[in-house]
Design an enzyme around this catalytic site. Structure first.
Site, short mmCIF file in Angstrom:
data_model
loop_
_atom_site.label_atom_id
_atom_site.label_comp_id
_atom_site.label_asym_id
_atom_site.label_seq_id
_atom_site.Cartn_x
_atom_site.Cartn_y
_atom_site.Cartn_z
N HIS A 121 -3.53 -2.34 -6.36
CA HIS A 121 -2.67 -1.16 -6.51
C HIS A 121 -3.02 -0.50 -7.84
O HIS A 121 -3.93 -0.92 -8.55
CB HIS A 121 -1.19 -1.58 -6.57
N CYS A 162 -3.51 -3.74 0.06
CA CYS A 162 -2.52 -4.83 0.11
C CYS A 162 -1.90 -4.99 1.51
O CYS A 162 -2.58 -5.48 2.40
CB CYS A 162 -1.46 -4.58 -0.94
#
Ligand code: GLN
Length: 244
Positions: free
Chosen positions: A195, A96
């Site tokens: 994630h 990310c």
């Protein structure tokens, strides 16, 4: 080569700043999957102001825009060094916010454009809404082809040139919610929005990265022995197809 004679050096980049949603689980997975096979791990945590030495594998997690600002300056200071590590075959995994800084720049909503280190031919601009939810994606790099995780980002990432998508989303938004791409890779540099944390639920991809890093260090392909991944595979299967 016998696994017990192998060594791997792993660096965790800026964990005190970029460790959103338990991304440290990726480092734990990489270290444990080496140690369970008797592979010695030289581990180094890199913090602001530290020199970045040569390693076989580098990991960087995600973070809010503010933390990314602090890390972006440090990474940019090490840009040429990290580009040469990439060109020497070092393995990188960015999640990310860390992934976004692997590109040319990340333009947040309310602050200056953050310079990236161009490990990937990609760029990111903040979008109008946050993408938050479960993601299932398909990649042609590993078997099974599924990658699962959880996304939470407003950044929209666009890839170009020789940089290829890591996967194609079947559930979720991925890079930008438009081209259906999730993540990116070029040479041995991999970025993903997943994630979860990512590697504990995608242990086939963790072993793929470890094998690439061993090949970089020893100059030959090394097939890792199988581990008992019953629990990890159940966690993966439980997330495949999970509704957004
Ligand atoms: N701050 C970045 C974004 O919102 C990255 C967030 C993250 O790492 N989860 O897109």
């Amino acid at each position: 080569m016998e696994e017990k004679k192998l060594k791997l050096s792993i660096a965790h980049l800026y964990p005190k700043l970029l460790n959103l949603y338990g991304d440290i689980g990726n480092i734990i997975t990489l270290k444990k999957r080496c140690e369970w096979r008797g592979i010695t791990v030289d581990f180094e945590e890199i913090n602001i102001g530290d020199a970045i030495l040569a390693h076989d594998l580098y990991f960087i997690g995600g973070g809010q825009d503010k933390q990314q600002e602090d890390v972006a300056q440090e990474l940019y200071r090490n840009k040429e060094n990290l580009l040469s590590q990439r060109d020497d075959g070092a393995v990188f995994l960015g999640i990310c916010g860390g992934y976004q800084l692997f590109g040319h720049y990340y333009e947040p909503h309310n602050s200056e454009k953050l310079r990236g280190i161009s490990l990937l031919d990609a760029y990111t601009v903040a979008g109008e809404k946050r993408f938050i939810g479960n993601v299932t994606a398909k990649t042609n790099l590993v078997k099974p082809e599924t990658l699962v995780g959880f996304e939470n980002h407003s950044g929209l990432t666009y890839i170009q040139g020789e940089t290829k998508p890591l996967a194609v989303v079947t559930i979720g938004n991925g890079n930008n919610g438009i081209d259906k791409f999730e993540g990116a890779y070029f040479k041995n540099v991999f970025g993903t929005y997943l994630h979860g944390s990512f590697l504990p639920k995608n242990t086939h991809f963790a072993d793929f990265l470890i094998e690439l890093a061993l090949e970089k260090r020893y100059g030959e392909k090394i097939k890792l022995s199988k581990l008992d991944d019953e629990i990890e595979n159940k966690a993966h299967a439980n997330l495949v197809g999970k509704a957004y």
